[in-house]
Design an enzyme around this catalytic site. Sequence first.
Site, PDB file in Angstrom:
ATOM      1  N   TYR A 150       0.832  -1.198   0.000  1.00 52.92           N
ATOM      2  CA  TYR A 150       0.000   0.000   0.000  1.00 52.92           C
ATOM      3  C   TYR A 150       0.865   1.247   0.000  1.00 52.92           C
ATOM      4  O   TYR A 150       2.075   1.182   0.211  1.00 52.92           O
ATOM      5  CB  TYR A 150      -0.964  -0.006   1.196  1.00 52.92           C
ATOM      6  CG  TYR A 150      -0.320   0.290   2.538  1.00 52.92           C
ATOM      7  CD1 TYR A 150       0.509  -0.645   3.156  1.00 52.92           C
ATOM      8  CD2 TYR A 150      -0.525   1.502   3.184  1.00 52.92           C
ATOM      9  CE1 TYR A 150       1.097  -0.379   4.378  1.00 52.92           C
ATOM     10  CE2 TYR A 150       0.058   1.779   4.415  1.00 52.92           C
ATOM     11  CZ  TYR A 150       0.865   0.829   4.998  1.00 52.92           C
ATOM     12  OH  TYR A 150       1.462   1.097   6.213  1.00 52.92           O
ATOM     13  N   LYS A 185       6.555  -1.824   1.901  1.00 57.47           N
ATOM     14  CA  LYS A 185       5.347  -1.280   2.537  1.00 57.47           C
ATOM     15  C   LYS A 185       4.196  -2.280   2.353  1.00 57.47           C
ATOM     16  O   LYS A 185       3.275  -2.089   1.560  1.00 57.47           O
ATOM     17  CB  LYS A 185       5.005   0.101   1.958  1.00 57.47           C
ATOM     18  CG  LYS A 185       4.153   0.936   2.904  1.00 57.47           C
ATOM     19  CD  LYS A 185       4.157   2.381   2.497  1.00 57.47           C
ATOM     20  CE  LYS A 185       3.075   3.196   3.163  1.00 57.47           C
ATOM     21  NZ  LYS A 185       3.152   3.312   4.610  1.00 57.47           N
ATOM     22  N   GLU A 222      11.762   2.297  14.428  1.00 58.09           N
ATOM     23  CA  GLU A 222      10.839   3.345  13.957  1.00 58.09           C
ATOM     24  C   GLU A 222       9.534   3.205  14.726  1.00 58.09           C
ATOM     25  O   GLU A 222       9.391   2.319  15.575  1.00 58.09           O
ATOM     26  CB  GLU A 222      10.597   3.213  12.455  1.00 58.09           C
ATOM     27  CG  GLU A 222       9.944   1.902  12.060  1.00 58.09           C
ATOM     28  CD  GLU A 222       9.709   1.751  10.569  1.00 58.09           C
ATOM     29  OE1 GLU A 222       9.560   2.760   9.865  1.00 58.09           O
ATOM     30  OE2 GLU A 222       9.653   0.586  10.119  1.00 58.09           O
ATOM     31  N   LEU A 234      10.988   1.458   7.313  1.00 58.70           N
ATOM     32  CA  LEU A 234      10.440   1.893   6.035  1.00 58.70           C
ATOM     33  C   LEU A 234      11.104   3.229   5.702  1.00 58.70           C
ATOM     34  O   LEU A 234      11.188   4.113   6.562  1.00 58.70           O
ATOM     35  CB  LEU A 234       8.924   2.091   6.151  1.00 58.70           C
ATOM     36  CG  LEU A 234       8.283   2.524   4.836  1.00 58.70           C
ATOM     37  CD1 LEU A 234       8.167   1.342   3.875  1.00 58.70           C
ATOM     38  CD2 LEU A 234       6.925   3.129   5.064  1.00 58.70           C
TER      39      LEU A 234
HETATM   40  N1  PLP Z   1       7.309   3.825   9.073  1.00 56.93           N
HETATM   41  C1  PLP Z   1       6.191   3.076   9.014  1.00 56.93           C
HETATM   42  C2  PLP Z   1       6.165   1.724   9.649  1.00 56.93           C
HETATM   43  C3  PLP Z   1       5.052   3.582   8.348  1.00 56.93           C
HETATM   44  O1  PLP Z   1       3.944   2.833   8.279  1.00 56.93           O
HETATM   45  C4  PLP Z   1       5.110   4.883   7.773  1.00 56.93           C
HETATM   46  C5  PLP Z   1       3.951   5.453   7.082  1.00 56.93           C
HETATM   47  O2  PLP Z   1       2.928   4.849   6.943  1.00 56.93           O
HETATM   48  C6  PLP Z   1       6.285   5.617   7.892  1.00 56.93           C
HETATM   49  C7  PLP Z   1       7.370   5.051   8.536  1.00 56.93           C
HETATM   50  C8  PLP Z   1       6.393   7.005   7.323  1.00 56.93           C
HETATM   51  O3  PLP Z   1       6.443   6.968   5.923  1.00 56.93           O
HETATM   52  P1  PLP Z   1       5.945   8.215   5.039  1.00 56.93           P
HETATM   53  O4  PLP Z   1       6.731   9.393   5.496  1.00 56.93           O
HETATM   54  O5  PLP Z   1       6.262   7.812   3.647  1.00 56.93           O
HETATM   55  O6  PLP Z   1       4.480   8.355   5.299  1.00 56.93           O
END
Ligand code: PLP
Length: 285
Positions: A33, A149, A182, A207
């Site tokens: 996603y 993701k 994270e 991620l």
């Molecule tokens: N880390 C995780 C586990 C996430 O699910 C997300 C966003 O959904 C992020 C980091 C942040 O990513 P982004 O800045 O692309 O939204």
Amino acid sequence: MSRIAYVNGRYVPHGEASVHVEDRGYQFADGVYEVCEVRGGHLVDARRHLDRLERSLSELRIAMPMERRALELVMRETVAQNRVRDGIVYLQITRGVARRDHAFPPAGTQPSIVITARNHDLGKLEQGASDGIAVVSVPENRWARVDIKSVGLLPNVLAKQAAREAGAKEAWFVDANGFVTEGSSTNAWIVTRDGAVVTRPADFGILRGITRTVLLEVLADHGLKLEERPFTMEEAYAAREAFITSATQFVTPVVRVDGKPIGNGAPGLIASALRRDYHDHAEFA
Ligand code: PLP
């Protein structure tokens, strides 16, 4: 106004939007996603989100269900049909519908695609940023490919619920070596006593957030010192500031970690400045 969802080639009323019981996303979490911010009716950093989507799909050997340009058009149309001005567009692609069998389905099985869009509760988001949020730590228990993701988010769901039950907004995963990876849906950052901004390198352990990537540019622009390295919870407790980043929360200051106040217990100056300037560096399309 009634919401509309895009499901496998059709725009349908949200309440009637559904996928087959043997969709592999439903059965195996066999899909990926993306969540892209919408601001002033424009997609924010769509190019980077679609790059990451293509990477996630290719890592899992799922085909793009349509050309990238067409996908972007459908995202825009879903945003328009839902009259989203400031919100998000959610996009999910799975390996498709097939008789339940763990191994990949027969060649030619069409990936399934769902796109939805909705407005943010901007007031609530702004309140969260001006109050700052609380974070709790939880043990890292996810698989080794969280750089993909994937819609397989059960550890993230349980971590977020643990945060809720502790009166916090986010949970930070801590790996077996005592380092923060994270958040359950955000990247994690601290600012040290001497003003260095620290975040974990984007290897397989986190991620690679799009907000994180853009923020690296903002940091350089502000002349801030960046340390891309893992940090411990003890460092977080002693930090001058902490914050989280994501496409839905931008830069949001963290004021408590595991019940301990960070800095003076109020949103930090650096986090607040980064939040203010973040969108100047983002791409609008
Ligand atoms: N880390 C995780 C586990 C996430 O699910 C997300 C966003 O959904 C992020 C980091 C942040 O990513 P982004 O800045 O692309 O939204």
